[in-house]
Design an enzyme around this catalytic site. Structure first.
Site, PDB file in Angstrom:
ATOM      1  N   ASN A   7       0.867  -1.180   0.000  1.00 29.00           N
ATOM      2  CA  ASN A   7       0.000   0.000   0.000  1.00 29.00           C
ATOM      3  C   ASN A   7       0.904   1.230   0.000  1.00 29.00           C
ATOM      4  OD1 ASN A   7      -1.770   2.090   0.478  1.00 29.00           O
ATOM      5  ND2 ASN A   7      -2.695   1.205   2.305  1.00 29.00           N
ATOM      6  N   HIS A 181     -12.448   3.483   0.101  1.00 27.31           N
ATOM      7  CA  HIS A 181     -12.421   2.479   1.187  1.00 27.31           C
ATOM      8  C   HIS A 181     -13.269   1.262   0.822  1.00 27.31           C
ATOM      9  CE1 HIS A 181     -11.774   6.102   4.091  1.00 27.31           C
ATOM     10  NE2 HIS A 181     -10.597   5.622   3.699  1.00 27.31           N
ATOM     11  N   LEU A 210     -14.236   4.523  10.137  1.00 24.85           N
ATOM     12  CA  LEU A 210     -13.830   5.756  10.801  1.00 24.85           C
ATOM     13  C   LEU A 210     -12.357   5.695  11.177  1.00 24.85           C
ATOM     14  CD1 LEU A 210     -16.907   6.158  13.192  1.00 24.85           C
ATOM     15  CD2 LEU A 210     -16.656   6.932  10.815  1.00 24.85           C
ATOM     16  N   ARG A 242      -9.366  16.385   6.545  1.00 30.52           N
ATOM     17  CA  ARG A 242     -10.230  16.720   5.418  1.00 30.52           C
ATOM     18  C   ARG A 242     -11.572  17.247   5.908  1.00 30.52           C
ATOM     19  NH1 ARG A 242      -9.551  11.137   2.241  1.00 30.52           N
ATOM     20  NH2 ARG A 242      -7.796  10.677   3.610  1.00 30.52           N
ATOM     21  N   VAL A 332     -10.573   4.703  14.488  1.00 27.52           N
ATOM     22  CA  VAL A 332     -11.463   5.337  15.454  1.00 27.52           C
ATOM     23  C   VAL A 332     -12.673   4.443  15.724  1.00 27.52           C
ATOM     24  CG1 VAL A 332     -12.934   7.344  15.889  1.00 27.52           C
ATOM     25  CG2 VAL A 332     -10.710   7.647  14.765  1.00 27.52           C
ATOM     26  N   GLY A 333     -13.246   3.887  14.685  1.00 29.90           N
ATOM     27  CA  GLY A 333     -14.428   3.042  14.845  1.00 29.90           C
ATOM     28  C   GLY A 333     -14.184   1.836  15.723  1.00 29.90           C
ATOM     29  N   GLU A 385      -7.949  -4.867   5.270  1.00 24.81           N
ATOM     30  CA  GLU A 385      -7.844  -4.618   3.839  1.00 24.81           C
ATOM     31  C   GLU A 385      -6.723  -5.435   3.204  1.00 24.81           C
ATOM     32  OE1 GLU A 385      -8.833  -0.163   2.913  1.00 24.81           O
ATOM     33  OE2 GLU A 385      -8.041  -0.262   4.957  1.00 24.81           O
TER      34      GLU A 385
END
Length: 398
Positions: A7, A181, A210, A242, A332-333, A385
């Protein structure tokens, strides 16, 4: 046979060597501060293998140099990639435009097309191309596969993907909602079905990814029907740096009244807005520390973040009509019980509640955080991912 997943970001490279069948990770790491000075004593590469960490100190000139260091650290830790018998190399590519909407075997023509799509993702696709070209040079005999962040959202309904601007202008310049995402949203929604013991096609889901970048998706019967990010990863939720959704009129207003050029506005909205723009920090742990100290700007930043998140949850509840699961994922999630609780507060009338004990439990596994027997299950599902990319790459070259 393992898959190497790469990545490549604008100034970093994250990577994993893993078994796509079992998910077992043999090694992983990150190259940081590419093209930037590195403070003495600060590692520019951290490589973890079999419970041991190797570090590289010193500046990394470019992505090619970074990958050469990574390959050296793999060899030093007992994994010579040139002799490993790799099944494939899987590359995360941010923007596939209208051209790529499935895992794609990389050729010279594919690399050129990804580079041409840089106009749609100027912060991401150029770095993806450099990572691909460097890996192809270092592993010339290994199949390389591009997996696109936008692929899961390629089939959005016309009403969801279309912006209400002049249709000819939109068609000429590839303007539509692409979403991002997607690898995470697809992986997590599949894991939700596993946890609930249901088939994906039986479920309507809201997935909330998140992290420093953040996005929401509405998924009906296993297919994405809406998402918060758009032409670029700037639209939608409030993020680390952002802005997310703004009135488009702000851009010409700043050009006229503040004398800002388009590059300065782009930098403002992408790198100096969001949580950082409102509070001065973009790390949620630092934000929480400021809130605890009574910082009013940090509190406002948090409140704006939660307000926007609830806005999208409400929109997708209406859009889906019936919701069978709401899931939190990413940094965060997965790690902020407070965000999860506040995002779904006072929604019991919709059948949505969060159990305080389940929500705050120290558990890293995919799990329910709603009360037993809740009308709409609420879950935390760690995203992966890298595993999704590895499996897509392995399946393509099989």
């Amino acid at each position: 046979m393992r898959v190497l997943v790469i990545n490549s970001g604008s100034s970093s490279i994250k990577y994993q060597l893993l078994d796509p069948d079992t998910g077992a990770v043999a090694a992983s790491g990150q190259v940081s501060r590419i093209g930037e000075p590195v403070a003495p004593g600060t590692p520019s590469v951290e490589h973890d293998s079999d419970g041991h960490t190797l570090e590289h100190h010193g500046a990394i000139k470019d992505h090619a140099a970074g990958l050469r260091v990574v390959f050296d650290l793999f060899a030093r830790s007992g994994h010579d990639l040139t002799a490993e018998g790799l099944r494939a190399v899987g590359h995360r590519v941010v923007h596939g435009g209208e051209v790529f909407y499935a895992p794609t075997l990389i050729t010279d023509a594919v690399v050129r097309s990804i580079d041409e799509l840089s106009a749609l993702a100027p912060l991401h696709n150029p770095a993806n191309v450099v990572g691909i070209e460097s890996a192809r040079a270092l592993l010339p005999g290994v199949p390389q596969v591009a997996v696109f962040d936008t692929a899961f959202f390629h089939g959005l309904p016309d009403a969801a993907k279309t912006y209400a601007i002049d249709a000819k202008v939109a068609a000429a310049h590839g303007i539509r909602r692409y979403g991002f995402h997607g690898t995470s949203h697809e992986y997590v929604s599949g894991r939700v079905a596993d946890v609930l013991g249901r088939k994906p096609e039986e479920l309507n889901q809201i997935v909330l990814h998140l992290g420093n970048g953040a996005s929401a998706s509405a998924i009906r019967a296993g297919r994405a029907v809406d998402t918060s990010m758009g032409l670029t990863p700037l639209e939608g939720l409030v993020m680390g740096t952002r802005s997310g959704d703004i009135d488009p009129g702000i851009i010409p207003h700043l050009m006229r009244t503040a004398g800002l050029g388009i590059d300065a506005i782009d930098d403002l909205l992408n790198r100096n807005s969001g949580i950082k723009g409102l509070s001065g920090v973009n790390d949620f742990r630092e934000l929480q520390g400021l809130i605890d100290s009574g910082d009013t700007a940090a509190r406002l930043a948090y409140d704006v973040y939660i307000h926007r998140l609830r806005h999208y949850i409400g929109a997708y509840l209406v859009e889906l009509g019936r919701v069978d699961a709401i899931t939190f994922t990413a940094g965060v999630g997965e790690n902020s019980p407070q965000v999860r609780a506040d995002a779904l507060a006072d929604l019991s009338g919709f059948g949505i509640t969060v159990d305080p004990d389940r929500n705050t439990a120290k558990d890293r596994a995919a799990r329910l955080i709603s009360p037993r027997g809740a009308q709409i299950p609420v879950l935390v599902v760690p995203t992966n991912e890298e595993l999704a990319i590895a499996r897509a790459a392995a399946a393509l070259v099989a």
